[in-house]
Write a protein that holds these residues in place. Structure first.
Motif, PDB file in Angstrom:
ATOM      1  N   ILE A 255       0.815  -1.210   0.000  1.00  0.00           N
ATOM      2  CA  ILE A 255       0.000   0.000   0.000  1.00  0.00           C
ATOM      3  C   ILE A 255       0.854   1.268   0.000  1.00  0.00           C
ATOM      4  CG2 ILE A 255      -0.165   0.002   2.530  1.00  0.00           C
ATOM      5  CD1 ILE A 255      -2.907   1.098   0.065  1.00  0.00           C
ATOM      6  N   ILE A 256       2.046   1.195   0.590  1.00  0.00           N
ATOM      7  CA  ILE A 256       2.898   2.387   0.676  1.00  0.00           C
ATOM      8  C   ILE A 256       3.326   2.836  -0.714  1.00  0.00           C
ATOM      9  CG2 ILE A 256       5.045   3.319   1.616  1.00  0.00           C
ATOM     10  CD1 ILE A 256       4.824   1.242   3.845  1.00  0.00           C
ATOM     11  N   PHE A 257       3.697   1.873  -1.569  1.00  0.00           N
ATOM     12  CA  PHE A 257       4.144   2.201  -2.928  1.00  0.00           C
ATOM     13  C   PHE A 257       2.987   2.701  -3.785  1.00  0.00           C
ATOM     14  CE2 PHE A 257       6.905  -1.203  -1.315  1.00  0.00           C
ATOM     15  CZ  PHE A 257       8.117  -0.536  -1.329  1.00  0.00           C
ATOM     16  N   ILE A 258       1.825   2.069  -3.615  1.00  0.00           N
ATOM     17  CA  ILE A 258       0.652   2.478  -4.396  1.00  0.00           C
ATOM     18  C   ILE A 258       0.163   3.849  -3.945  1.00  0.00           C
ATOM     19  CG2 ILE A 258      -1.756   1.883  -4.887  1.00  0.00           C
ATOM     20  CD1 ILE A 258      -0.931  -1.063  -4.718  1.00  0.00           C
ATOM     21  N   GLU A 259       0.212   4.073  -2.646  1.00  0.00           N
ATOM     22  CA  GLU A 259      -0.203   5.370  -2.110  1.00  0.00           C
ATOM     23  C   GLU A 259       0.681   6.487  -2.643  1.00  0.00           C
ATOM     24  OE1 GLU A 259      -1.666   6.762   2.260  1.00  0.00           O
ATOM     25  OE2 GLU A 259       0.364   5.933   2.128  1.00  0.00           O
ATOM     26  N   ASN A 260       1.963   6.216  -2.819  1.00  0.00           N
ATOM     27  CA  ASN A 260       2.878   7.230  -3.349  1.00  0.00           C
ATOM     28  C   ASN A 260       2.500   7.652  -4.760  1.00  0.00           C
ATOM     29  OD1 ASN A 260       4.522   7.781  -1.215  1.00  0.00           O
ATOM     30  ND2 ASN A 260       6.136   6.356  -1.790  1.00  0.00           N
ATOM     31  N   CYS A 261       1.960   6.708  -5.537  1.00  0.00           N
ATOM     32  CA  CYS A 261       1.531   7.046  -6.908  1.00  0.00           C
ATOM     33  C   CYS A 261       0.476   8.151  -6.882  1.00  0.00           C
ATOM     34  CB  CYS A 261       0.960   5.801  -7.592  1.00  0.00           C
ATOM     35  SG  CYS A 261       2.187   4.552  -7.992  1.00  0.00           S
ATOM     36  N   PHE A 262      -0.511   7.996  -6.009  1.00  0.00           N
ATOM     37  CA  PHE A 262      -1.583   8.992  -5.940  1.00  0.00           C
ATOM     38  C   PHE A 262      -1.115  10.269  -5.250  1.00  0.00           C
ATOM     39  CE2 PHE A 262      -3.854   4.999  -6.407  1.00  0.00           C
ATOM     40  CZ  PHE A 262      -4.817   5.324  -7.358  1.00  0.00           C
ATOM     41  N   LYS A 263      -0.174  10.117  -4.332  1.00  0.00           N
ATOM     42  CA  LYS A 263       0.285  11.276  -3.572  1.00  0.00           C
ATOM     43  C   LYS A 263       1.122  12.219  -4.426  1.00  0.00           C
ATOM     44  CE  LYS A 263       2.856  12.476   0.626  1.00  0.00           C
ATOM     45  NZ  LYS A 263       3.613  11.944   1.785  1.00  0.00           N
ATOM     46  N   HIS A 264       1.952  11.674  -5.312  1.00  0.00           N
ATOM     47  CA  HIS A 264       2.911  12.497  -6.060  1.00  0.00           C
ATOM     48  C   HIS A 264       2.586  12.640  -7.550  1.00  0.00           C
ATOM     49  CE1 HIS A 264       5.476  12.645  -2.559  1.00  0.00           C
ATOM     50  NE2 HIS A 264       5.462  11.330  -2.471  1.00  0.00           N
ATOM     51  N   ALA A 265       1.594  11.902  -8.031  1.00  0.00           N
ATOM     52  CA  ALA A 265       1.296  11.965  -9.470  1.00  0.00           C
ATOM     53  C   ALA A 265       0.620  13.283  -9.834  1.00  0.00           C
ATOM     54  CB  ALA A 265       0.408  10.798  -9.861  1.00  0.00           C
ATOM     55  N   ASP A 266       0.865  13.710 -11.057  1.00  0.00           N
ATOM     56  CA  ASP A 266       0.201  14.882 -11.619  1.00  0.00           C
ATOM     57  C   ASP A 266      -0.626  14.404 -12.804  1.00  0.00           C
ATOM     58  OD1 ASP A 266      -0.627  17.238 -12.660  1.00  0.00           O
ATOM     59  OD2 ASP A 266       1.364  18.093 -12.972  1.00  0.00           O
ATOM     60  N   LEU A 267      -1.956  14.508 -12.675  1.00  0.00           N
ATOM     61  CA  LEU A 267      -2.857  13.998 -13.714  1.00  0.00           C
ATOM     62  C   LEU A 267      -3.512  15.128 -14.510  1.00  0.00           C
ATOM     63  CD1 LEU A 267      -4.627  11.140 -11.685  1.00  0.00           C
ATOM     64  CD2 LEU A 267      -2.663  10.967 -13.218  1.00  0.00           C
ATOM     65  N   THR A 268      -2.913  16.308 -14.474  1.00  0.00           N
ATOM     66  CA  THR A 268      -3.522  17.449 -15.165  1.00  0.00           C
ATOM     67  C   THR A 268      -3.276  17.426 -16.664  1.00  0.00           C
ATOM     68  OG1 THR A 268      -1.549  18.781 -14.696  1.00  0.00           O
ATOM     69  CG2 THR A 268      -3.373  18.894 -13.106  1.00  0.00           C
ATOM     70  N   GLU A 269      -2.161  16.829 -17.092  1.00  0.00           N
ATOM     71  CA  GLU A 269      -1.845  16.797 -18.520  1.00  0.00           C
ATOM     72  C   GLU A 269      -2.672  15.736 -19.234  1.00  0.00           C
ATOM     73  OE1 GLU A 269       0.157  18.867 -20.056  1.00  0.00           O
ATOM     74  OE2 GLU A 269       0.712  19.924 -18.214  1.00  0.00           O
ATOM     75  N   GLU A 270      -2.768  15.899 -20.543  1.00  0.00           N
ATOM     76  CA  GLU A 270      -3.607  14.990 -21.344  1.00  0.00           C
ATOM     77  C   GLU A 270      -3.101  13.549 -21.301  1.00  0.00           C
ATOM     78  OE1 GLU A 270      -5.112  14.388 -25.971  1.00  0.00           O
ATOM     79  OE2 GLU A 270      -4.034  16.225 -25.384  1.00  0.00           O
ATOM     80  N   LYS A 271      -1.771  13.368 -21.352  1.00  0.00           N
ATOM     81  CA  LYS A 271      -1.214  12.020 -21.373  1.00  0.00           C
ATOM     82  C   LYS A 271      -0.798  11.527 -19.981  1.00  0.00           C
ATOM     83  CE  LYS A 271       0.543  12.304 -26.115  1.00  0.00           C
ATOM     84  NZ  LYS A 271       1.737  12.170 -26.993  1.00  0.00           N
ATOM     85  N   ALA A 272      -1.268  12.203 -18.963  1.00  0.00           N
ATOM     86  CA  ALA A 272      -0.921  11.807 -17.599  1.00  0.00           C
ATOM     87  C   ALA A 272      -1.576  10.474 -17.259  1.00  0.00           C
ATOM     88  CB  ALA A 272      -1.365  12.881 -16.614  1.00  0.00           C
ATOM     89  N   LEU A 273      -0.914   9.744 -16.351  1.00  0.00           N
ATOM     90  CA  LEU A 273      -1.467   8.440 -15.969  1.00  0.00           C
ATOM     91  C   LEU A 273      -0.907   7.968 -14.639  1.00  0.00           C
ATOM     92  CD1 LEU A 273       0.869   6.019 -16.397  1.00  0.00           C
ATOM     93  CD2 LEU A 273       0.449   6.563 -18.795  1.00  0.00           C
ATOM     94  N   ILE A 274      -1.609   7.015 -14.063  1.00  0.00           N
ATOM     95  CA  ILE A 274      -1.132   6.201 -12.946  1.00  0.00           C
ATOM     96  C   ILE A 274      -1.371   4.761 -13.343  1.00  0.00           C
ATOM     97  CG2 ILE A 274      -1.470   5.497 -10.545  1.00  0.00           C
ATOM     98  CD1 ILE A 274      -2.322   8.315  -9.889  1.00  0.00           C
TER      99      ILE A 274
END
Length: 343
Positions: A255-274
């Motif tokens: 959960i720690i690694f997965i939580e980091n994806c949502f914590k630090h990801a930027d999904l504002t760009e068109e090609k952004a992803l998790i």
């Protein structure tokens, strides 16, 4: 208290040693087959120089010289100690015997080299006992240290597991609150998901290992709740592959690694992803996380964040180095691959 117990054990060991030696001496020195008073007295006088030599060696030379690697002092003192054996032997039979037992005629029959030989023999026997006792004491001490280290390891694991991010709980409650205000049909299902997750954390936090399929279900609920609060949930890809049944894993680790994806990801760009992929390959579990990063300075946060440090500590404690963790940071992309064995 501990020193007193140690001394009592050592004294008891030597009392048994001298009792056995005294009985053996009676058997050897008895000339008629029956043990008489004169045999007891003679055996007692014979043992006096040996008791002196062994006592000084065991209670002074070994702990103060040999144990501290002071070999020169040990050797010189031991030589002098053996040299005193025959004078003490003569004193026992020529002076002490007449003073303590005036009604008996007792004469020492052994030559100096013979008395020294007896002294060396008794030093070897008593030293063997001493080294044997020390060996068992060291084994017991190592066992105690191992037990304490194990308890410390369990305590550290529990402490690290307890570091659950409260922000997720607050965000999830806000999401559920928003759905409740809209009187959405999603609200009851979201409450049930969150309830199941909290129950899982409470029930599994103290366990060393849990079923992998239960951990996957917990992660699925976690990702699902996060997607509910995103404007573009389709940018989050979560997939599992393989047979997870019967496999075990340390709880609340992935959960720690997965939580980091949502914590630090930027999904504002068109090609952004998790992207989160969990795959079971034979006896190895592979977690691959990938998320876009566009915010300046976000890379540094990820590499020095307490969440990732927490995860590495838990991996070291739970898997003792039998895992691999690879992190690849590019300009706008952060990738992490974790591989660990599942029983």
């Amino acid at each position: 208290m501990r020193f007193s117990k140690f001394l009592n054990i050592k004294l008891l060991m030597y009392l048994v040693f001298w009792a056995v030696s005294f009985y053996g001496g009676l058997e050897v020195f008895s000339r008629t087959g029956d043990i008489r008073t004169i045999d007891v007295i003679y055996t007692f006088l014979f043992h006096l120089p040996l008791i002196f030599i062994v006592s000084v060696h065991s209670f002074h030379l070994l702990p103060n010289y040999l144990a501290k690697s002071n070999f020169w002092a040990y050797g010189i003192t031991l030589f002098c100690l053996l040299g005193a054996a025959f004078p003490i032997y003569n004193f026992s039979f020529l002076i002490l015997a007449d003073w303590l037992f005036p009604g008996y005629y007792l004469v020492g029959i052994y030559e100096p080299l013979e008395v020294i030989g007896f002294g060396i023999l008794y030093l070897v026997l008593s030293s063997s006992l001493e080294f044997g006792r020390s060996w068992f004491e060291s084994l017991r001490a190592r066992g105690k240290i191992t037990e304490l280290e194990s308890e410390k390891r369990v305590s550290e694991l529990k402490a690290l597991r307890a570091q659950v991010n409260p922000h997720f709980l607050f965000n999830s409650l806000n999401t559920i609150y928003s759905e409740a205000l809209k009187k959405s049909d999603k609200a009851p299902a979201l409450i049930l998901k969150l309830s199941d997750m909290l129950r899982y954390v409470v029930d599994k936090m103290d366990q060393e290992q849990v079923l992998l399929e239960e951990e996957i279900e917990y992660l699925t609920h976690f990702v699902g709740l996060h997607k509910e609060r995103l404007n573009e949930p389709e940018k989050v890809h979560f997939s599992t592959e393989g047979d997870f049944s019967g496999k075990l894993i340390a709880p609340l680790l992935l959960i720690i690694f997965i939580e980091n994806c949502f914590k630090h990801a930027d999904l504002t760009e068109e090609k952004a992803l998790i992207s989160i992929q969990i795959k079971q390959e034979a006896e190895e579990l592979v977690l691959h996380c990938k998320n876009t990063v566009y915010e300046e300075g976000n890379k540094e946060k990820k590499t020095t964040g307490t969440g990732l440090q927490n995860a590495k500590k838990r991996l070291d404690l739970a898997y003792n180095g039998s895992y691999s963790l690879d992190i690849n940071q590019q300009e706008n992309l952060y990738e992490l691959t974790l591989k660990l064995g599942t029983a």
